[in-house]
Structure formats: C-alpha cells, structure tokens
Write a protein that holds these residues in place. Structure first.
Motif, short mmCIF file in Angstrom:
data_model
loop_
_atom_site.label_atom_id
_atom_site.label_comp_id
_atom_site.label_asym_id
_atom_site.label_seq_id
_atom_site.Cartn_x
_atom_site.Cartn_y
_atom_site.Cartn_z
N ALA A 136 0.82 -1.21 0.00
CA ALA A 136 0.00 0.00 0.00
C ALA A 136 0.85 1.26 0.00
N GLU A 137 2.01 1.22 0.65
CA GLU A 137 2.84 2.42 0.71
C GLU A 137 3.42 2.81 -0.64
N THR A 138 3.39 1.88 -1.60
CA THR A 138 3.92 2.20 -2.93
C THR A 138 3.14 3.35 -3.56
N GLY A 139 1.82 3.34 -3.43
CA GLY A 139 1.01 4.38 -4.05
C GLY A 139 1.29 5.75 -3.48
N SER A 140 1.46 5.83 -2.17
CA SER A 140 1.74 7.12 -1.54
C SER A 140 3.11 7.64 -1.94
N TRP A 141 4.08 6.73 -2.11
CA TRP A 141 5.41 7.13 -2.55
C TRP A 141 5.39 7.60 -3.99
N LEU A 142 4.72 6.84 -4.84
CA LEU A 142 4.75 7.12 -6.28
C LEU A 142 3.98 8.38 -6.62
N LEU A 143 2.83 8.58 -5.97
CA LEU A 143 1.96 9.73 -6.25
C LEU A 143 1.80 10.55 -4.97
N GLY B 22 13.54 -13.62 -8.93
CA GLY B 22 14.93 -13.80 -8.57
C GLY B 22 15.85 -12.65 -8.89
N LYS B 23 15.29 -11.47 -9.08
CA LYS B 23 16.10 -10.31 -9.45
C LYS B 23 16.57 -9.58 -8.18
N THR B 24 17.82 -9.12 -8.21
CA THR B 24 18.35 -8.29 -7.13
C THR B 24 17.89 -6.87 -7.34
N ARG B 25 17.07 -6.35 -6.42
CA ARG B 25 16.46 -5.04 -6.59
C ARG B 25 16.59 -4.22 -5.30
N ALA B 26 16.78 -2.91 -5.46
CA ALA B 26 16.88 -2.03 -4.31
C ALA B 26 15.55 -1.89 -3.60
N ASN B 27 14.45 -1.93 -4.35
CA ASN B 27 13.11 -1.83 -3.77
C ASN B 27 12.74 -3.18 -3.15
N PRO B 28 12.51 -3.24 -1.82
CA PRO B 28 12.21 -4.53 -1.18
C PRO B 28 10.99 -5.23 -1.78
N LEU C 16 11.71 -11.87 -6.04
CA LEU C 16 10.36 -12.43 -6.13
C LEU C 16 10.39 -13.88 -6.61
N GLU C 17 9.39 -14.64 -6.19
CA GLU C 17 9.17 -15.99 -6.70
C GLU C 17 7.67 -16.13 -6.95
N THR C 18 7.21 -15.69 -8.11
CA THR C 18 5.79 -15.76 -8.45
C THR C 18 5.56 -16.81 -9.53
N ASP C 19 4.29 -17.10 -9.76
CA ASP C 19 3.92 -18.10 -10.77
C ASP C 19 3.51 -17.44 -12.08
#
Length: 307
Positions: free
Chosen positions: A27-34, A83-89, A94-97
């Motif tokens: 949820a905090e992504t939306g407040s950060w982005l906009l 499996g990507k190394t990303r600064a954003n937690p 990720l391991e999604t289907d």
C-alpha cells in the motif's frame, strides 16, 4: 485441467485481451509514487473506493497484458520478474507463478511472438529474462522484443546508477545480446489523434512521453471496439480526475501531464476501453466526464474465460 484460474479478459470482437497477474504492490507504494494523491484528495472521489484505494493510499499492482492478433501472440510489458536483485524490497527476489499463469492463458513462453516494452523501467522488463544455469536468458526465446528507439537512445546516453545498471544487465542487455531486440521509430508526440505504428493487424504503438522520453502506449483496435493500454502515462485512476498529479519518477512531469491530458480528452465519453498497466482489479473501464467536468473511470470488469 490447469491449476490456475482463467486469466481475466476483455473482448474487442476479434481480439481478446488477457490480464496476466504478477503481484499486488504494498500500500505504501502508491503514496510514494503519487505523493500529491493525499488522503483528503482521494476522499473527494468516492468512486475510487473500494477497488482503487485502501487505507487512504492509491492501490497499485503489477501485471501484463497478452493478446493474439492475426495469429501472433503478443505480450505487453513483463513486470518485475523472479529472482532479481532489486533495491526496492517489494521487487527484490520475487518468486511468483507468472509464467504458469501466462501458459494457462494460452501464451506459453516459447509460443510468444512479440514482447512490447512500454518503457525501460524495472517493473516493466523483469520477465524479459529468467535465470537458466546461472545466466539470464530471454524468457521468450522465439520472440522479438520491441521498444521505442527514443527510449533506448535515452538510456544508452544516460549514466546509470547501480540499481538501474543492474536492471539493464539482467533484464535488457541479454535480450539485446541475443539479437532479439527491435527498436521502433514512433512519432515524437501524442499531438495527432491515433498516430502510431502498426506492429500487427489492430495493434498500434503510440507515443506517450513524459514518464520517460520514449514511453509508448498500446492501442488495440478490434472488430467491435478499441482499447488503450496506458503504460505509465496513467499510473492510477485518481489521475483521471486530477491529470496534473505526477509521479515522483516522471522524468519530464510537464510532458507527462500534457500526454495524459491528450489521451484522456481523446478517450472521454467514447466506447474505447482504458486498461491501466498498474490499475488493480477491475483494471479497465470507460472514461466519462462527470457533472463537475472532471473525468472518472466507469469500471468494466473483465470476464473469466477458459484457457
């Protein structure tokens, strides 16, 4: 029978668009982005609840769209990836289907013909590649990967910070190095209605600059109606009512506002379906002018179809 539910989809007549889900963002992504989409501003728009806002913050998701046109299987954006190394937690490791969902919708990776990248940001290129025997290899071995030449040229001339360099190294450069990357020359602006480049019957790439210099939107013209996939020209439905709201990562905020205003004016009060690249379910809808003169989204929920 597939273990996955049928992909949500919308019919345009002879074209059907499938939404391939990856993850719901925190949820905090939306407040950060906009950051200007404050709780008070969101509260003025009751039509955003409960689908598009939660806890006084805009809700955002990551998904792709898949469509078959004239026998070509086309994937539009590839999300964050596994499996990507990303600064954003929220994006890290990720391991999604996702590929299982894509396959269940009838778009197994080795059957995809075209991958359209709306812009070269981390959450739009992740599934370009997957890790095989310690190397990042194209997820879609038989596909051409398309992006705007303006977009490629911009990033090629930019000194990249370490996080963005990591993204290019694991998700973009392997596609270039495999010879699968194609650069598309698009018009320079959105200024002329319905200008763009047709890459398959009924599938048009249109310039949508501002968020990035070479961002594009995808227009699908079916036999019954049309649809527009936004890329990040519109991150969230709140920007219909307030097109002046910009993202904290827009490279040219003023141009982003002009692009958004042009697209919304073109879509308003038509039967063209707007599909948001980060809109949570129901994802799509019609742009309507309300009694105050503002735009709003009249949601059009997808159907469920058998893969």
């Amino acid at each position: 029978m597939s273990a996955h539910p049928a992909a949500p989809s919308w019919s345009l007549g002879d074209l059907r668009i499938h939404r391939i889900d990856e993850i719901t963002l925190p949820a905090e992504t939306g407040s950060w982005l906009l950051p200007e989409a404050t709780p008070a501003l969101l509260a003025e728009l009751p039509w955003l609840r409960p689908d598009f806002t939660e806890a006084d913050a805009p809700l955002l998701v990551s998904h792709s769209f898949a469509v078959e046109a004239d026998g070509l299987r086309i994937l539009i954006d590839t999300g964050i990836g596994n499996g990507k190394t990303r600064a954003n937690p929220a994006w890290h490791g990720l391991e999604t289907d996702f590929t299982d969902r894509l396959t269940a919708a009838g778009f197994a990776p080795d059957t995809v013909d075209l991958v359209v990248t709306t812009h070269l940001h981390t959450d739009h290129v992740g599934w370009n590649t997957r890790l095989l025997e310690g190397h990042w290899e194209p997820t879609f071995p038989n596909a051409r990967y398309l992006t705007a030449r303006t977009e490629w040229d911009h990033w090629a001339a930019t000194e990249l910070d370490p996080a963005r360099q990591q993204m290019f190294d694991d998700s973009v450069h392997p596609v270039r190095d495999s010879g699968q990357l194609d650069l598309v020359d698009l018009p320079e602006s959105t200024g002329t209605t319905r200008r763009g480049v047709e890459i398959a019957p009924g599938v048009h790439l249109r310039p949508a600059p501002g968020h990035t210099p070479g961002q594009l939107a995808v227009e699908l013209r079916g036999s019954a109606r049309s649809a527009l996939i936004t890329g990040d020209s519109i991150h969230h439905p709140v920007q219909l009512a307030h097109p002046q709201l910009t993202s904290c990562v827009d490279l040219d905020p003023a141009q982003a506002v002009r692009t958004r205003a042009h697209l919304l004016a073109e879509l308003a009060d038509t039967d063209t379906l707007l599909l948001g690249t980060h809109f949570p379910h129901p994802t799509g809808g019609l742009v309507r002018t309300d009694t105050t003169g503002r735009y709003r989204l009249h949601p059009e929920p997808p159907t469920k179809t058998t893969p």
